[in-house]
Structure formats: C-alpha cells, structure tokens
Design a protein around this motif. Sequence first.
Motif, PDB file in Angstrom:
ATOM      1  N   ILE A  95       0.872  -1.183   0.000  1.00 30.19           N
ATOM      2  CA  ILE A  95       0.000   0.000   0.000  1.00 30.19           C
ATOM      3  C   ILE A  95       0.910   1.235   0.000  1.00 30.19           C
ATOM      4  O   ILE A  95       1.842   1.323   0.807  1.00 30.19           O
ATOM      5  CB  ILE A  95      -0.897   0.026   1.258  1.00 30.19           C
ATOM      6  CG1 ILE A  95      -1.812  -1.206   1.298  1.00 30.19           C
ATOM      7  CG2 ILE A  95      -1.719   1.313   1.312  1.00 30.19           C
ATOM      8  CD1 ILE A  95      -2.590  -1.361   2.615  1.00 30.19           C
ATOM      9  N   LEU A  96       0.646   2.168  -0.899  1.00 29.93           N
ATOM     10  CA  LEU A  96       1.463   3.389  -0.967  1.00 29.93           C
ATOM     11  C   LEU A  96       0.557   4.620  -0.971  1.00 29.93           C
ATOM     12  O   LEU A  96      -0.507   4.615  -1.602  1.00 29.93           O
ATOM     13  CB  LEU A  96       2.327   3.381  -2.231  1.00 29.93           C
ATOM     14  CG  LEU A  96       3.359   2.241  -2.308  1.00 29.93           C
ATOM     15  CD1 LEU A  96       4.077   2.256  -3.661  1.00 29.93           C
ATOM     16  CD2 LEU A  96       4.374   2.326  -1.168  1.00 29.93           C
ATOM     17  N   ASN A 113       5.165   8.932  -5.814  1.00 28.68           N
ATOM     18  CA  ASN A 113       5.661   8.616  -7.156  1.00 28.68           C
ATOM     19  C   ASN A 113       6.984   7.832  -7.083  1.00 28.68           C
ATOM     20  O   ASN A 113       7.168   6.814  -7.764  1.00 28.68           O
ATOM     21  CB  ASN A 113       5.831   9.940  -7.924  1.00 28.68           C
ATOM     22  CG  ASN A 113       6.392   9.756  -9.312  1.00 28.68           C
ATOM     23  OD1 ASN A 113       7.515  10.148  -9.603  1.00 28.68           O
ATOM     24  ND2 ASN A 113       5.621   9.149 -10.198  1.00 28.68           N
ATOM     25  N   THR A 114       7.875   8.293  -6.215  1.00 33.38           N
ATOM     26  CA  THR A 114       9.172   7.609  -6.073  1.00 33.38           C
ATOM     27  C   THR A 114       8.975   6.191  -5.547  1.00 33.38           C
ATOM     28  O   THR A 114       9.628   5.238  -5.987  1.00 33.38           O
ATOM     29  CB  THR A 114      10.076   8.418  -5.113  1.00 33.38           C
ATOM     30  OG1 THR A 114      10.114   9.767  -5.569  1.00 33.38           O
ATOM     31  CG2 THR A 114      11.487   7.880  -5.063  1.00 33.38           C
ATOM     32  N   LYS A 115       8.045   6.048  -4.622  1.00 32.20           N
ATOM     33  CA  LYS A 115       7.778   4.725  -4.049  1.00 32.20           C
ATOM     34  C   LYS A 115       7.126   3.797  -5.071  1.00 32.20           C
ATOM     35  O   LYS A 115       7.431   2.601  -5.118  1.00 32.20           O
ATOM     36  CB  LYS A 115       6.897   4.854  -2.803  1.00 32.20           C
ATOM     37  CG  LYS A 115       7.626   5.514  -1.627  1.00 32.20           C
ATOM     38  CD  LYS A 115       6.758   5.514  -0.375  1.00 32.20           C
ATOM     39  CE  LYS A 115       7.541   6.076   0.812  1.00 32.20           C
ATOM     40  NZ  LYS A 115       6.815   5.924   2.088  1.00 32.20           N
ATOM     41  N   VAL A 116       6.210   4.345  -5.873  1.00 32.11           N
ATOM     42  CA  VAL A 116       5.557   3.518  -6.898  1.00 32.11           C
ATOM     43  C   VAL A 116       6.622   2.976  -7.858  1.00 32.11           C
ATOM     44  O   VAL A 116       6.639   1.787  -8.196  1.00 32.11           O
ATOM     45  CB  VAL A 116       4.476   4.324  -7.671  1.00 32.11           C
ATOM     46  CG1 VAL A 116       4.007   3.570  -8.915  1.00 32.11           C
ATOM     47  CG2 VAL A 116       3.283   4.626  -6.760  1.00 32.11           C
ATOM     48  N   LYS A 117       7.545   3.845  -8.269  1.00 34.50           N
ATOM     49  CA  LYS A 117       8.607   3.407  -9.183  1.00 34.50           C
ATOM     50  C   LYS A 117       9.457   2.307  -8.530  1.00 34.50           C
ATOM     51  O   LYS A 117       9.791   1.308  -9.164  1.00 34.50           O
ATOM     52  CB  LYS A 117       9.508   4.585  -9.570  1.00 34.50           C
ATOM     53  CG  LYS A 117       8.818   5.564 -10.514  1.00 34.50           C
ATOM     54  CD  LYS A 117       9.713   6.768 -10.757  1.00 34.50           C
ATOM     55  CE  LYS A 117       9.066   7.769 -11.673  1.00 34.50           C
ATOM     56  NZ  LYS A 117       9.676   9.086 -11.632  1.00 34.50           N
ATOM     57  N   PRO A 126       2.041  -2.180  -6.507  1.00 35.01           N
ATOM     58  CA  PRO A 126       1.604  -1.068  -5.670  1.00 35.01           C
ATOM     59  C   PRO A 126       0.083  -0.974  -5.598  1.00 35.01           C
ATOM     60  O   PRO A 126      -0.601  -1.170  -6.600  1.00 35.01           O
ATOM     61  CB  PRO A 126       2.165   0.179  -6.384  1.00 35.01           C
ATOM     62  CG  PRO A 126       2.660  -0.255  -7.705  1.00 35.01           C
ATOM     63  CD  PRO A 126       2.581  -1.751  -7.808  1.00 35.01           C
ATOM     64  N   ILE A 127      -0.404  -0.679  -4.393  1.00 34.61           N
ATOM     65  CA  ILE A 127      -1.812  -0.285  -4.216  1.00 34.61           C
ATOM     66  C   ILE A 127      -1.724   1.207  -3.906  1.00 34.61           C
ATOM     67  O   ILE A 127      -1.449   1.601  -2.762  1.00 34.61           O
ATOM     68  CB  ILE A 127      -2.477  -1.050  -3.050  1.00 34.61           C
ATOM     69  CG1 ILE A 127      -2.441  -2.561  -3.306  1.00 34.61           C
ATOM     70  CG2 ILE A 127      -3.902  -0.560  -2.826  1.00 34.61           C
ATOM     71  CD1 ILE A 127      -3.024  -3.424  -2.164  1.00 34.61           C
ATOM     72  N   LEU A 161       2.022  -1.328 -16.225  1.00 29.30           N
ATOM     73  CA  LEU A 161       1.209  -0.876 -15.093  1.00 29.30           C
ATOM     74  C   LEU A 161      -0.089  -1.657 -14.958  1.00 29.30           C
ATOM     75  O   LEU A 161      -0.877  -1.401 -14.046  1.00 29.30           O
ATOM     76  CB  LEU A 161       0.839   0.610 -15.295  1.00 29.30           C
ATOM     77  CG  LEU A 161       1.963   1.617 -15.184  1.00 29.30           C
ATOM     78  CD1 LEU A 161       1.415   3.024 -15.264  1.00 29.30           C
ATOM     79  CD2 LEU A 161       2.667   1.428 -13.856  1.00 29.30           C
ATOM     80  N   LYS A 162      -0.304  -2.591 -15.878  1.00 27.67           N
ATOM     81  CA  LYS A 162      -1.633  -3.220 -15.946  1.00 27.67           C
ATOM     82  C   LYS A 162      -2.023  -3.958 -14.670  1.00 27.67           C
ATOM     83  O   LYS A 162      -3.199  -4.103 -14.367  1.00 27.67           O
ATOM     84  CB  LYS A 162      -1.694  -4.184 -17.125  1.00 27.67           C
ATOM     85  CG  LYS A 162      -1.681  -3.474 -18.479  1.00 27.67           C
ATOM     86  CD  LYS A 162      -2.140  -4.426 -19.576  1.00 27.67           C
ATOM     87  CE  LYS A 162      -2.248  -3.722 -20.905  1.00 27.67           C
ATOM     88  NZ  LYS A 162      -1.048  -3.850 -21.737  1.00 27.67           N
ATOM     89  N   THR A 163      -1.021  -4.438 -13.923  1.00 29.62           N
ATOM     90  CA  THR A 163      -1.370  -5.202 -12.723  1.00 29.62           C
ATOM     91  C   THR A 163      -1.450  -4.332 -11.472  1.00 29.62           C
ATOM     92  O   THR A 163      -1.826  -4.811 -10.410  1.00 29.62           O
ATOM     93  CB  THR A 163      -0.334  -6.316 -12.460  1.00 29.62           C
ATOM     94  OG1 THR A 163       0.953  -5.688 -12.397  1.00 29.62           O
ATOM     95  CG2 THR A 163      -0.339  -7.355 -13.563  1.00 29.62           C
ATOM     96  N   MET A 164      -1.073  -3.063 -11.593  1.00 26.72           N
ATOM     97  CA  MET A 164      -1.094  -2.241 -10.377  1.00 26.72           C
ATOM     98  C   MET A 164      -2.531  -1.949  -9.947  1.00 26.72           C
ATOM     99  O   MET A 164      -3.478  -2.117 -10.718  1.00 26.72           O
ATOM    100  CB  MET A 164      -0.300  -0.940 -10.549  1.00 26.72           C
ATOM    101  CG  MET A 164      -1.025   0.159 -11.274  1.00 26.72           C
ATOM    102  SD  MET A 164      -0.209   1.760 -10.998  1.00 26.72           S
ATOM    103  CE  MET A 164      -0.740   2.183  -9.327  1.00 26.72           C
ATOM    104  N   ILE A 165      -2.664  -1.526  -8.709  1.00 24.72           N
ATOM    105  CA  ILE A 165      -3.988  -1.244  -8.147  1.00 24.72           C
ATOM    106  C   ILE A 165      -4.027   0.230  -7.750  1.00 24.72           C
ATOM    107  O   ILE A 165      -3.053   0.753  -7.205  1.00 24.72           O
ATOM    108  CB  ILE A 165      -4.220  -2.066  -6.845  1.00 24.72           C
ATOM    109  CG1 ILE A 165      -3.746  -3.523  -6.982  1.00 24.72           C
ATOM    110  CG2 ILE A 165      -5.652  -1.954  -6.369  1.00 24.72           C
ATOM    111  CD1 ILE A 165      -4.607  -4.431  -7.752  1.00 24.72           C
ATOM    112  N   VAL A 166      -5.157   0.860  -8.014  1.00 25.89           N
ATOM    113  CA  VAL A 166      -5.405   2.193  -7.462  1.00 25.89           C
ATOM    114  C   VAL A 166      -6.528   2.016  -6.437  1.00 25.89           C
ATOM    115  O   VAL A 166      -7.494   1.289  -6.685  1.00 25.89           O
ATOM    116  CB  VAL A 166      -5.847   3.186  -8.563  1.00 25.89           C
ATOM    117  CG1 VAL A 166      -6.297   4.510  -7.958  1.00 25.89           C
ATOM    118  CG2 VAL A 166      -4.702   3.426  -9.555  1.00 25.89           C
TER     119      VAL A 166
END
Length: 253
Positions: A95-96, A113-117, A126-127, A161-166
């Motif tokens: 979770i970010l 943003n830095t953490k997502v990368k 990343p969630i 990015l297709k597997t990331m979660i928002v």
Amino acid sequence: MSKYRKKIIAGNWKMNKSVREAQDLTDGIIRELAGYRETDIVLCPPFTSLKVVGDLLVDTYIKLGAQNMHWEPSGAYTGEVSPNMLRDLFCHYVILGHSERRAYFNETDKIVNTKVKAAISTHLVPIMCVGETKAERESGQAKDIVRRQIEEGLRDVEGDLKTMIVAYEPVWAIGTGLTATPDIAQEMHAHIREILAKTKGEATAQSIRIQYGGSVKPENAAELFKQPDIDGGLIGGASLEARAFAKIVEAAV
Ligand code: PEP
C-alpha cells in the motif's frame, strides 16, 4: 472497451494486532475462506507480523502485502523498511500513499511517485491510494485533487502498469462510518479510469483494478462492488475480524 477484471479485496490492518493476535486473525480468515478463489485476497499486517502471517499464507490462495515502504533498496534510513526486504518476506503487494501517511507523515505526491517506481522495479504490486478530504469535496475540488494525485503519483512510471492497483479512498469516509454512496464512488472511479486512459492508454486503464475504501462493511459491500468501475475494496476496520472480512470478500464476486 471493457475487460474482465477479477475483484481484489485487501485488508489494511494498520497499527493493530500483536504477533499472536495477527496469527489468530490469519488462521480465522484462512478457515473462513478455505477453497475460495472467486476474488483475489490480500492481507496487509503491520511490519512486525509480516513473517508470521506470510508463513501461515504459504500454500493458500491469499497473498501478503505491506502497508508502506521506503524507496531505496538499503542504506542509512533508520526505522525504514525497503522494497527488497518486503520481497524477502514474500510480500506481493504494498500500500502506498495511504491518506494517513499523507496526513501524518507528510507523504507528498512526489514521494508516492518515487515509491511507486521503486515498488514496480522490485516486482511488488503497488496499491496506490488517492482521495479527497471533506473540505475538498465540499468546495467542489474532489475530482481535481484525485486527478493531481493520479497524474503525479504515476508521472514517468515506466513498465507494465496493468497489474497495479489504485485505491480510491475518500478521506472523509475512512474510519468514520461514513461511506461514499455507490453512485458517488462509481462516478469517481469512472473519472479515475478516464485519467488513466488519457495518461497511460486505454488498454492499461481497462486492466488496472480500482478499489474503493472507506468504511466498507458486510452490509454495504455488495452494492459498492456491483458498480462497473469498482473492482474490489481496501478494508480497514472491518478487516480486523475474520467473519466480517470474509463476508466482504464473498460480497465481491
Ligand atoms: C483504510 O484505512 O484503508 C480504510 C478504508 O479504513 P476503514 O475501512 O476503517 O474506513
């Protein structure tokens, strides 16, 4: 274009549960959801319980997630935990940018943003949490705030990015008992998908799963999860009790 997205329910335990309590809760959730495969399920205990919860989840369908991380792989960052350390404990998700991190620990869009990368380059999913405050909603800025959080949080993020979660988590709904109505939540989720389509392309936008979070309970989960752009939930309070969490998972088919 629309695409099948498997629903995903994640439990954010926040700063709750001793190691022993975390084991008991995990045992309970495994029992409640034995053999259940309809929905992706993630447990995010505090750092101190990642190892024991992870050990219990081996050979189950349930995945492990962390609630936060630093972006560097190692170094002089007293008190921090790195992406590699999370991978070492078999975390799949992180979770970010949770609103509590943004509000109490000064996490900016740039930091998120830095953490997502860092998460993506370490093969953690990343969630990424976004959401407006009560004052921002009341002054008509909700959509702009969420747009900024998405655009900045994903700025120059490369790779698949297709597997990331928002996770859309209106701050006014977190831990307050106030839930966004299914219509309000759907409207924001559709807005988020539109921003994702503009910035990352239609195919990516249709694949990214967007969770709703904010006082989801067994009683309101099904209506929320029925909405076309709500692909599951990030669950705080109700994830601390095995039966309640299982009922929410079962509502997400
Ligand atoms: C959260 O903190 O991610 C959350 C959604 O909390 P709650 O379900 O307790 O509102």
